[in-house]
Design an enzyme around this catalytic site. Structure first.
Site, PDB file in Angstrom:
ATOM      1  N   HIS A  25       0.863  -1.191   0.000  1.00  0.00           N
ATOM      2  CA  HIS A  25       0.000   0.000   0.000  1.00  0.00           C
ATOM      3  C   HIS A  25       0.896   1.237   0.000  1.00  0.00           C
ATOM      4  O   HIS A  25       1.252   1.759   1.045  1.00  0.00           O
ATOM      5  CB  HIS A  25      -0.918  -0.035   1.232  1.00  0.00           C
ATOM      6  N   HIS A  63       1.173   4.802  -2.436  1.00  0.00           N
ATOM      7  CA  HIS A  63       0.775   5.645  -3.579  1.00  0.00           C
ATOM      8  C   HIS A  63       2.055   6.317  -4.056  1.00  0.00           C
ATOM      9  O   HIS A  63       2.657   7.087  -3.300  1.00  0.00           O
ATOM     10  CB  HIS A  63      -0.244   6.701  -3.156  1.00  0.00           C
ATOM     11  N   HIS A 112      -9.597   0.831  -1.367  1.00  0.00           N
ATOM     12  CA  HIS A 112      -9.576   1.474  -0.054  1.00  0.00           C
ATOM     13  C   HIS A 112     -10.991   1.388   0.517  1.00  0.00           C
ATOM     14  O   HIS A 112     -11.965   1.727  -0.170  1.00  0.00           O
ATOM     15  CB  HIS A 112      -9.209   2.954  -0.178  1.00  0.00           C
ATOM     16  N   GLU A 114     -11.329   3.184   5.941  1.00  0.00           N
ATOM     17  CA  GLU A 114     -10.292   4.096   6.452  1.00  0.00           C
ATOM     18  C   GLU A 114     -11.037   5.185   7.232  1.00  0.00           C
ATOM     19  O   GLU A 114     -10.996   5.220   8.450  1.00  0.00           O
ATOM     20  CB  GLU A 114      -9.472   4.682   5.287  1.00  0.00           C
ATOM     21  N   ASP A 153       1.538   7.069   2.080  1.00  0.00           N
ATOM     22  CA  ASP A 153       2.112   8.245   1.410  1.00  0.00           C
ATOM     23  C   ASP A 153       3.305   8.716   2.236  1.00  0.00           C
ATOM     24  O   ASP A 153       3.208   9.697   2.992  1.00  0.00           O
ATOM     25  CB  ASP A 153       1.052   9.357   1.315  1.00  0.00           C
TER      26      ASP A 153
END
Ligand SMILES: Nc1ncnc2[nH]cnc12
Ligand SMILES: [Zn+2]
Length: 343
Positions: free
Chosen positions: A19, A21, A195, A198, A277
């Site tokens: 995971h 990005h 996703h 979350e 991220d």
């Protein structure tokens, strides 16, 4: 507190990242370098000023800055440099394999051709120091028709993509909005993730599974609000790609001490640790491992489970998966730590 032995174990153990990005790996220094190279003007005067803006109140407040950061990516070489920087950085964290998300609509909407973007990212994956594959994400705040058009654009590059995902603003954009495009992707033999859970409710995890037919859930930490769903995820061994530093930065949990990773593992879920991220949330893979092992009552047995889970849940060929899992087992056999030892 994390002792030195445990820190060494989580840092040195072989691991996969599922995971990440790639646009979220764009460090402020590279944003400024690319802005200068491409003559793009930024709303921030310096790297420090930009970094100071990384104080988020929720997912949307992050996404606004994340999409602005990506505006410096224009040329194939920009995508290559960003991706190579991530691969080199992850190699240093003993990441052996990464399944990398990219958001084509963030770039094609600005006039960047699809081939410019994917060729840069792909070429870096071929040249980089670790195994890497690509998952194309649809932006859920946009329409399904836009996602379908993006899939059409991606078809000439089908061999460069192992799967598709669903990201961006979760609340108000349930998985079922993308039922048709995911069905098309399934028919094309693409692996499916989304996703869910979350910021959004557990119901989004259910519809991601039942309507989109996804094989892994990205985040999914809110599943514990629904005991039946939790039991199902354990029974069906649906992996969750959990991102601890992201969860704290975006206030899914107030503090790392409140994170539910231990409960997820103890419930028998295939939880994994990932960075999401890393340039925005304070760290790459090992930063995430050190943060959770520092804050939570995690043991060597949990470390081994997390390392194994990362490869078990990966979209790897069986032979490669077996080889990575053997490497994990060999590492822990030699780690000199007995699996039940609490830290
Ligand atoms: N954590 C996240 N959730 C949803 N979309 C994203 N895009 C990049 N990071 C994301
Ligand atoms: Zn994410």
């Amino acid at each position: 507190m994390l002792n030195d032995q445990m820190r060494n174990i989580v840092q040195q153990m072989p691991k996969a990242e599922l995971h990440i990005h790639i646009e979220g790996s764009l460090e402020p220094e590279l944003i400024f370098a690319l802005a200068q190279r491409n003559g793009v003007s930024l709303a921030y005067a310096s790297v420090e000023e930009l970094r100071a803006a990384y104080a988020f109140s929720d997912l949307q407040s992050f996404l606004d800055i994340y999409y602005a950061g990506a505006s410096v990516l224009l040329k194939e070489q920009d995508f290559y440099d960003m991706t190579m920087a991530y691969l080199v950085r992850s190699h240093a964290d003993n990441v052996r394999h990464a399944e990398i998300f990219f958001d084509p609509q963030t770039h094609t909407a600005r006039g960047v051709p699809f081939d410019t973007m994917i060729n840069g990212i792909w070429r870096a994956c071929q040249d980089g120091p670790i195994s890497a594959t690509l998952i194309m994400c649809f932006l859920r705040h946009l329409s399904e028709d836009d996602a379908i058009a993006t899939l059409e654009e991606a078809l000439p590059f089908r061999d460069k993509i192992i799967g598709v995902g669903l990201d961006s603003s979760e609340r108000g954009h349930p998985p079922e909005k993308f039922a048709r495009v995911f069905e098309r992707c399934r028919q094309l033999g693409l692996r499916l993730v989304a996703h869910a859970g979350e910021e959004g409710p557990p119901a989004y995890i259910e519809t991601a599974l039942d309507v989109l037919n996804v094989e892994r859930i990205d985040h999914g930490v809110r599943c514990l609000e629904d005991p039946e769903l939790t039991a199902r995820l354990a029974r069906e061994q649906i992996a969750l790609t959990v991102c601890p530093l992201s969860n704290v930065k975006l206030r899914v949990f107030g503090e790392m001490e409140e994170h539910n990773l231990v409960t997820l593992l103890e419930a028998g879920l295939v939880a994994t640790v990932n960075s999401d991220d890393p340039a925005y949330f304070g760290g790459y893979m090992n930063d995430n491992f050190v943060a959770v092992f520092d804050a939570l009552p995690l043991t060597v047995a949990h470390a081994r489970q997390l390392a194994r889970n990362s490869f078990t849940a990966a979209f790897l060929e069986p032979e490669a998966k077996r080889a990575f899992l053997a490497e994990v087992d060999q590492f822990f056999a030699g780690a000199g730590a007995s699996p039940g030892v609490a830290i």
